[in-house]
Scaffold this motif. Structure first.
Motif, PDB file in Angstrom:
ATOM      1  N   UNK B  42       0.833  -1.201   0.000  1.00  0.00           N
ATOM      2  CA  UNK B  42       0.000   0.000   0.000  1.00  0.00           C
ATOM      3  C   UNK B  42       0.871   1.256   0.000  1.00  0.00           C
ATOM      4  N   UNK B  43       1.979   1.222   0.735  1.00  0.00           N
ATOM      5  CA  UNK B  43       2.855   2.389   0.797  1.00  0.00           C
ATOM      6  C   UNK B  43       3.494   2.662  -0.563  1.00  0.00           C
ATOM      7  N   UNK B  44       3.918   1.576  -1.220  1.00  0.00           N
ATOM      8  CA  UNK B  44       4.524   1.729  -2.536  1.00  0.00           C
ATOM      9  C   UNK B  44       3.545   2.334  -3.523  1.00  0.00           C
ATOM     10  N   UNK B  45       2.325   1.812  -3.529  1.00  0.00           N
ATOM     11  CA  UNK B  45       1.310   2.340  -4.443  1.00  0.00           C
ATOM     12  C   UNK B  45       0.978   3.799  -4.110  1.00  0.00           C
ATOM     13  N   UNK B  46       0.903   4.108  -2.829  1.00  0.00           N
ATOM     14  CA  UNK B  46       0.611   5.497  -2.466  1.00  0.00           C
ATOM     15  C   UNK B  46       1.753   6.430  -2.859  1.00  0.00           C
ATOM     16  N   UNK B  50       1.586   9.648  -5.598  1.00  0.00           N
ATOM     17  CA  UNK B  50       1.951  11.007  -5.179  1.00  0.00           C
ATOM     18  C   UNK B  50       2.864  11.696  -6.193  1.00  0.00           C
ATOM     19  N   UNK B  51       3.261  10.971  -7.241  1.00  0.00           N
ATOM     20  CA  UNK B  51       4.257  11.543  -8.163  1.00  0.00           C
ATOM     21  C   UNK B  51       3.656  12.551  -9.140  1.00  0.00           C
ATOM     22  N   UNK B  52       2.485  12.274  -9.682  1.00  0.00           N
ATOM     23  CA  UNK B  52       1.970  13.143 -10.750  1.00  0.00           C
ATOM     24  C   UNK B  52       0.483  13.528 -10.584  1.00  0.00           C
ATOM     25  N   UNK B  53       0.028  13.768  -9.362  1.00  0.00           N
ATOM     26  CA  UNK B  53      -1.396  14.095  -9.203  1.00  0.00           C
ATOM     27  C   UNK B  53      -1.754  15.465  -9.782  1.00  0.00           C
ATOM     28  N   UNK B  54      -0.760  16.273 -10.086  1.00  0.00           N
ATOM     29  CA  UNK B  54      -1.033  17.613 -10.658  1.00  0.00           C
ATOM     30  C   UNK B  54      -1.089  17.573 -12.182  1.00  0.00           C
ATOM     31  N   UNK B  75      -2.278   2.932 -15.976  1.00  0.00           N
ATOM     32  CA  UNK B  75      -0.937   3.476 -15.765  1.00  0.00           C
ATOM     33  C   UNK B  75      -1.019   4.923 -15.284  1.00  0.00           C
ATOM     34  N   UNK B  76      -1.913   5.694 -15.885  1.00  0.00           N
ATOM     35  CA  UNK B  76      -2.127   7.074 -15.423  1.00  0.00           C
ATOM     36  C   UNK B  76      -2.571   7.081 -13.965  1.00  0.00           C
ATOM     37  N   UNK B  77      -3.575   6.266 -13.662  1.00  0.00           N
ATOM     38  CA  UNK B  77      -4.118   6.251 -12.304  1.00  0.00           C
ATOM     39  C   UNK B  77      -3.046   5.877 -11.284  1.00  0.00           C
ATOM     40  N   UNK B  78      -2.195   4.935 -11.651  1.00  0.00           N
ATOM     41  CA  UNK B  78      -1.152   4.487 -10.731  1.00  0.00           C
ATOM     42  C   UNK B  78      -0.239   5.645 -10.335  1.00  0.00           C
ATOM     43  N   UNK B  79      -0.023   6.577 -11.262  1.00  0.00           N
ATOM     44  CA  UNK B  79       0.842   7.721 -10.975  1.00  0.00           C
ATOM     45  C   UNK B  79       0.056   8.937 -10.483  1.00  0.00           C
ATOM     46  N   UNK B 327      13.779   9.691 -12.316  1.00  0.00           N
ATOM     47  CA  UNK B 327      14.822   9.634 -11.283  1.00  0.00           C
ATOM     48  C   UNK B 327      14.231   9.595  -9.882  1.00  0.00           C
ATOM     49  N   UNK B 328      12.925   9.863  -9.757  1.00  0.00           N
ATOM     50  CA  UNK B 328      12.303   9.827  -8.427  1.00  0.00           C
ATOM     51  C   UNK B 328      11.739   8.444  -8.121  1.00  0.00           C
ATOM     52  N   UNK B 329      11.841   7.522  -9.046  1.00  0.00           N
ATOM     53  CA  UNK B 329      11.251   6.202  -8.848  1.00  0.00           C
ATOM     54  C   UNK B 329      12.109   5.319  -7.953  1.00  0.00           C
ATOM     55  N   UNK B 330      13.432   5.499  -8.018  1.00  0.00           N
ATOM     56  CA  UNK B 330      14.288   4.607  -7.234  1.00  0.00           C
ATOM     57  C   UNK B 330      14.476   5.114  -5.829  1.00  0.00           C
ATOM     58  N   UNK B 331      13.627   4.663  -4.950  1.00  0.00           N
ATOM     59  CA  UNK B 331      13.693   5.054  -3.563  1.00  0.00           C
ATOM     60  C   UNK B 331      14.438   4.015  -2.763  1.00  0.00           C
ATOM     61  N   UNK B 332      15.294   4.432  -1.830  1.00  0.00           N
ATOM     62  CA  UNK B 332      15.922   3.450  -0.960  1.00  0.00           C
ATOM     63  C   UNK B 332      14.895   2.913   0.034  1.00  0.00           C
TER      64      UNK B 332
END
Lengths: 334, 334, 334
Positions: B42-46, B50-54, B75-79, B327-332
């Motif tokens: 759930x955290x990953x999906x959230x 949060x990346x492109x809601x604007x 795919x749009x919804x996921x982002x 570049x924001x996709x690879x989170x530690x």
């Protein structure tokens, strides 16, 4: 803005351009210009989206439309409003013999706002009145009602005029030339009526004789002592104009298309550009056909594409007013 | 990833599979595999949401489609992207005589991305070029352009091939058998062209004579010294293959359907399974008709259902690249 | 609630009203009433929206529907679920000859829930069984399956009955009059079966002889020793009723419409209001035609408009149960 909010009655529905006075227009346009600044940053857009995510809207568009539909849908999305849509009465209960009143009351059970476009004149008023008598009334926005009215189009047209003419002192005292199918174009009716809010404006109505403005509009304008002229001299009219408002033949409505064969004499072509004033603003509600030459798109006087995008922002502003959150739009330092 | 971003030119539009090189494919697939890990929680999906809601996207699909449409929409919804749709030109302004250029420019006024599927070949390129000359260009994604190209399908096909064959050393050096209506299937064209990025690959094109690959594809493959063979020996081809790519007859396009009566000889049935290599991957772009036996679905070599879901994730990855947030996709530690 | 969750098997699909027992109904209705309290504040609505924003639902409605569609769509939106829709099979891959099983499995690749309304009896069960055998099964909700079942409608009908009759001691021991096309109305079938969960209830079925309940329902009710009576005495039946459930002629289904000419004798008109019990609840699944006089809308005994809105809340409750987050709904001090 608080001052305005306390002096003006709240806006319950948006049904007709006749419900707006000059104070409302000035307020709406200041608000719109403020809101457009939020579009410049991710933070601004995220703030707008945080305003109304708990609201749901219904776009009930039983008359074909692309840009009005998308413009309203995008305006909803910008504020976080979830938008449902009915675009085809054949997928709906009306096929099962339901009255339009029952259908609309049903929508009102599920959403917080109904934006409607319909070929039926004055349907919006009828529905707004009906809903106001139920325990759960929701606001209605008229997004085009047959040959009748299209008030939000008129609001965005005036906004674009005001923006385009602001370095020339605004709309007051200007000559606006409206061209085309003036008889059936509902945008012409709504826009002309709204222009009576501005002092010293003169409208030149240029059209084939058979497409002249309708009697009721002529009488209304005369009654309000508004300065206007009807002419078949297209070239003279556009040369005199501070702004030109082009329109297309509304042949999707029934009625006489006689005169269509003269229509090409009222087309604005690239060849006309040298005749226009240096600061003349060219508007068109779009979609266009042959009456507006695509080669004009590159000319700095062509304002119709930004007019289209302005429409989205004016509608965002209207939504904030309808939901009573317009006072939350002016954030310091955003 | 930063290294890539600095070396590669940014991707402005996705129009044709010919715009991708091997470095891009490798980057895209690593990114896709990373993104799929976000789906586990759930955290990953959230975080993804949060990346492109604007941002707002338009799905302009005037050609029937289910899976490509839903795949892009998801795919749009996921982002977090809000997706609008036009699926039926009859509800739109094109009915009022608007040019397709004006319609698409209108969409670009309201959204930040246009994903389009159209029966008109090369329409995407035309629109992308047109928009690039306006003050507010938005990216275009080709989601299928007539009999022409379907680049994102080819990207997801290759991703699925690479995943399915990864324990056998990847795509390099493998024999890929493509079966069916090779003449009109746009996925075949796009996929074959993309496979030229992998060393030592051989394609076996198995089809009735009248459904052989088109001349231009044959010439392109020959010119790039790519190893391929055209055959009517279905049984021999599938037995030799490391991967089989089944396709259906494209009879929604006009043209010669002669040869359709031989088509059943190129159906993959459960009876064929013992003939296939133990690790052979079976793909199909779907929808299928009779050419792919549903009894095969249970076989571990059947990869077409995960191929379908892979498509959604590849498209998520493409969207992050188009909006410059890959570049924001690879989170530690997510 | 935890107690319930540990005793009851989890609900995987919602396919038929026969899968619900009294304990489930009581639990569902308590949950629904709790959820409705969240609607009173912006904070409550925002909390609901935060529950399932990482989920996506497909509304697959190949049979015309307005209110069931909007009700489910709104229920999804209330919980933050993104809803996709297929409302017209002609825009989909079924036009390319795809089986309905493949279409539905495709949807399951992209979403987390499928809500389906179809003219095909028992299609939901078939699809649920098929998906349960795949690696990625998703829940199915039956939103109306041909002349067969409409379980969520029955759930909201009972909820509305229970709410309307709560000051009279609830549904137990009450006389419910069901009127109209009892033969083909699937809501009648589902509702009558669910009412067998309540002690001492008597159903009066009032209809023209040709619209009497179907044999299988009559046999089921008799077998469970349920008290019911079939009558043509409309006036007597409504006067005896604690609740009246009106229905319309289902003439969109093929079959005999003989008897339709008697149907007007089973219309509830404003003139009947004085004959009804003072606390009688009037329900209708809507849409209505002539069988229910709009002048009754103002009478306090008319419950059908709130019945409609109740449907949305019951569906919100069902979604929280399906996704296993019903235990997160009861917040202290919200």
């Amino acid at each position: 803005m608080d001052a305005f909010a306390s002096e003006q009655p709240p806006v319950r529905h948006i049904l007709s351009s006749s419900q707006f006075d000059r104070a409302f227009l000035d307020y709406l346009y200041t608000l719109t210009t403020t809101i457009r600044r939020f579009d410049k940053s991710r933070e601004g857009l995220n703030y707008l989206r945080s305003l109304l995510p708990h609201k749901r809207a219904m776009l009930y568009f039983t008359q074909p439309s692309t840009r009005t539909f998308l413009s309203f849908q995008s305006a909803c999305h910008i504020l976080g409003i979830t938008a449902s849509e009915i675009r085809d009465a054949s997928t709906s209960s009306e096929r099962k013999g339901e009255s339009v009143e029952d259908s609309l009351r049903t929508f009102s059970s599920y959403v917080d706002l109904i934006i409607m476009r319909s070929p039926i004149a004055r349907l919006c008023e009828r529905i707004a009145t009906m809903l106001d008598e139920t325990p759960r009334p929701v606001p209605i926005i008229n997004a085009g009602s047959g040959p009748d009215e299209h008030p939000t189009q008129a609001l965005l047209d005036i906004y674009t005029l005001a923006r385009s003419l602001r370095e020339m002192g605004g709309i007051e005292g200007k000559t606006i030339c409206m061209v085309g199918d003036l008889k059936r174009g509902r945008t012409v009716r709504s826009l002309a009526r709204l222009l009576t809010n501005y002092d010293g404006v003169k409208i030149l109505f240029a059209s084939p004789p058979s497409f002249r403005i309708a009697d009721d509009l002529r009488q209304d304008l005369s009654a309000s002592r508004f300065d206007f002229e009807e002419t078949t001299d297209f070239a003279g009219a556009i040369a005199a104009a501070d702004a030109i408002y082009m329109t297309r033949i509304q042949d999707e409505y029934e009625g006489d298309n006689a005169g269509a064969q003269d229509y090409h004499r009222y087309h604005l072509r690239a060849e006309h550009l040298p005749m226009l004033k240096a600061d003349c603003a060219i508007l068109h509600p779009l979609p266009r056909r042959d009456e507006l030459d695509p080669r004009i798109d590159q000319d700095p006087r062509a304002k119709y594409w930004r007019q289209e995008r302005n429409g989205m922002w004016v509608r965002v502003a209207l939504l904030t007013i309808l939901f009573g959150i317009d006072d939350r739009v002016q954030l310091p330092d955003l």
